[in-house]
Design an enzyme around this catalytic site. Structure first.
Site, PDB file in Angstrom:
ATOM      1  N   ALA A 182      12.469 -36.950  -5.183  1.00  0.00           N
ATOM      2  CA  ALA A 182      13.595 -38.248  -6.003  1.00  0.00           C
ATOM      3  C   ALA A 182      14.584 -36.904  -6.162  1.00  0.00           C
ATOM      4  CB  ALA A 182      12.898 -38.882  -7.233  1.00  0.00           C
ATOM      5  N   ARG A 183      14.995 -36.951  -6.943  1.00  0.00           N
ATOM      6  CA  ARG A 183      16.510 -36.163  -7.326  1.00  0.00           C
ATOM      7  C   ARG A 183      16.695 -35.650  -8.488  1.00  0.00           C
ATOM      8  NH1 ARG A 183      17.888 -38.537  -3.582  1.00  0.00           N
ATOM      9  NH2 ARG A 183      19.258 -39.936  -2.707  1.00  0.00           N
ATOM     10  N   GLU A 189      22.028 -29.849  -6.332  1.00  0.00           N
ATOM     11  CA  GLU A 189      21.875 -28.913  -4.646  1.00  0.00           C
ATOM     12  C   GLU A 189      23.544 -28.844  -4.366  1.00  0.00           C
ATOM     13  OE1 GLU A 189      18.861 -31.320  -4.382  1.00  0.00           O
ATOM     14  OE2 GLU A 189      20.445 -32.940  -2.687  1.00  0.00           O
ATOM     15  N   HIS A 238      16.302 -31.292   0.981  1.00  0.00           N
ATOM     16  CA  HIS A 238      16.733 -32.369   0.693  1.00  0.00           C
ATOM     17  C   HIS A 238      16.116 -32.912   2.311  1.00  0.00           C
ATOM     18  CE1 HIS A 238      18.865 -35.722  -2.070  1.00  0.00           C
ATOM     19  NE2 HIS A 238      17.841 -36.270  -1.270  1.00  0.00           N
TER      20      HIS A 238
HETATM   21  C1  DGY Z   1      17.927 -40.702  -0.266  1.00  0.00           C
HETATM   22  O1  DGY Z   1      18.055 -41.647   0.722  1.00  0.00           O
HETATM   23  O2  DGY Z   1      18.431 -41.045  -1.216  1.00  0.00           O
HETATM   24  C2  DGY Z   1      17.630 -39.474   0.356  1.00  0.00           C
HETATM   25  O3  DGY Z   1      17.486 -38.816  -1.100  1.00  0.00           O
HETATM   26  C3  DGY Z   1      18.482 -39.123   1.589  1.00  0.00           C
HETATM   27  O4  DGY Z   1      17.863 -38.136   2.547  1.00  0.00           O
END
Ligand code: DGY
Length: 328
Positions: free
Chosen positions: A239-240, A269, A287
């Protein structure tokens, strides 16, 4: 007639630059220089549009310094690099790149789950280091994926893609938690059962995080949540960064309080918490969940089309703050 000026903040496919050049005077960054915030602002001044990626933060300070800006088109589905409220207040349209990356990202989430559960990178390091000199009955024994309980936190399009892969491809029992429950038809299609966050943490053999980042989801998985997980469970974050407390996770991994983790995103990151680099039971990737050539091209095309369609026809494809269209 002078063409409107736009900025492409990061290196991108040359054909996308060429497409944008048909409509705009384009300042590009094909050398992919890392710009400071001041450099980004300096280059954005006088531009009406910006092609951004998740690393370019657009907030009130940037907007105040760049009053000509009308649209920022993100080449990502996630848009936590945008202060959408500040953009709306300034009449700046925000767009993202949804849908085109759903299946590719779900593939990657599943690949990371498999690699983590079956300890693939850990065993490859062992082999490359020349340590494989005999077979052992328990060598790199991992946990099963087929038939296991798959937990999904955040059940948007990508979460549903992962659920379908787990349920239909691997016979997994799928449980999920989300801000709102899915409709019955989608639940049936994903063979997914809605549970509380606590039940999700307690029950999942493999827990995949696919929720958007916001102040509300900051450290949604911290020490307390990790303590609720099974000691054999794997945690996958596509996700993030910031959704997981990486320091708490590294500690839980080191103390074997969970089985393993697969991480594609990190707090702060491209820096990675140093403790995550020293624990063996974690698979780390930079990522890349959406990184296939067709998908990255589709994401870039959608971001470019948002710029073109908005600036030439006032009809963006995927606006995040459509209220701006009414006030243009
Ligand atoms: C997104 O599109 O949010 C992805 O994390 C980028 O690779």
């Amino acid at each position: 007639m002078n063409k409107p000026k736009i900025l492409v903040a990061r290196a991108i496919f040359p054909e996308i630059i060429a497409r944008l050049q048909q409509h705009f005077e384009v300042e590009a960054n094909q050398a992919d220089e890392t710009w400071s915030r001041a450099q980004l602002i300096e280059r954005l001044r006088g531009k009406v549009g910006a092609f951004t990626t998740g690393t370019d933060r657009i907030d009130a300070e940037v907007l105040a310094a760049c009053p000509d800006l009308k649209i920022c088109a993100n080449m990502a589905v996630g848009y936590n690099n945008f202060d959408v409220e500040a953009m709306t207040a300034r009449g700046v349209l925000a767009t993202n790149a949804p849908d085109v990356l759903t299946e590719t990202t779900a593939d990657f989430g599943f690949a990371l789950l498999m690699a983590t559960a079956r300890r693939i990178t850990e065993s490859e390091h062992f082999l490359r280091a020349g340590q494989w000199n005999k077979w052992r009955y328990d060598m790199f024994s991992g946990s099963d994926v087929h038939g296991a309980t798959l937990g999904i936190l955040g059940m948007g399009r990508i979460g549903q893609g992962i659920a379908r892969r787990g349920a239909h491809g691997f016979g997994m029992k799928v449980i999920y938690h989300n801000r709102s429950r899915l409709d019955a038809v989608t639940e049936l299609e994903c063979k997914a059962r809605f549970v509380s966050k606590e039940e999700l943490l307690n029950t999942a053999d493999h827990l995949v995080l696919v929720l958007p980042y916001s102040p509300a989801s900051h450290h949604a998985i911290g020490a307390a949540e990790l303590a609720l997980m099974k000691p054999s469970a794997t945690l996958i974050n596509i996700a993030r960064g910031g959704i997981v407390d990486d320091a708490a996770l590294a500690q839980a991994l080191r103390e074997r309080r969970i089985g393993g983790a697969g991480l594609d995103v990190f707090e702060g990151e491209p820096r990675v918490h140093p403790d995550l680099l020293t624990v063996p039971n974690v698979v780390l990737t930079p990522h890349i969940a959406s990184a296939t050539v067709p998908t990255r091209l589709a994401m870039a095309t959608l971001a470019a089309d948002n710029l073109i369609d908005y600036l030439t026809q006032n009809k963006p494809l995927t606006p995040l703050n459509p209220a701006v269209l009414a006030i243009k």
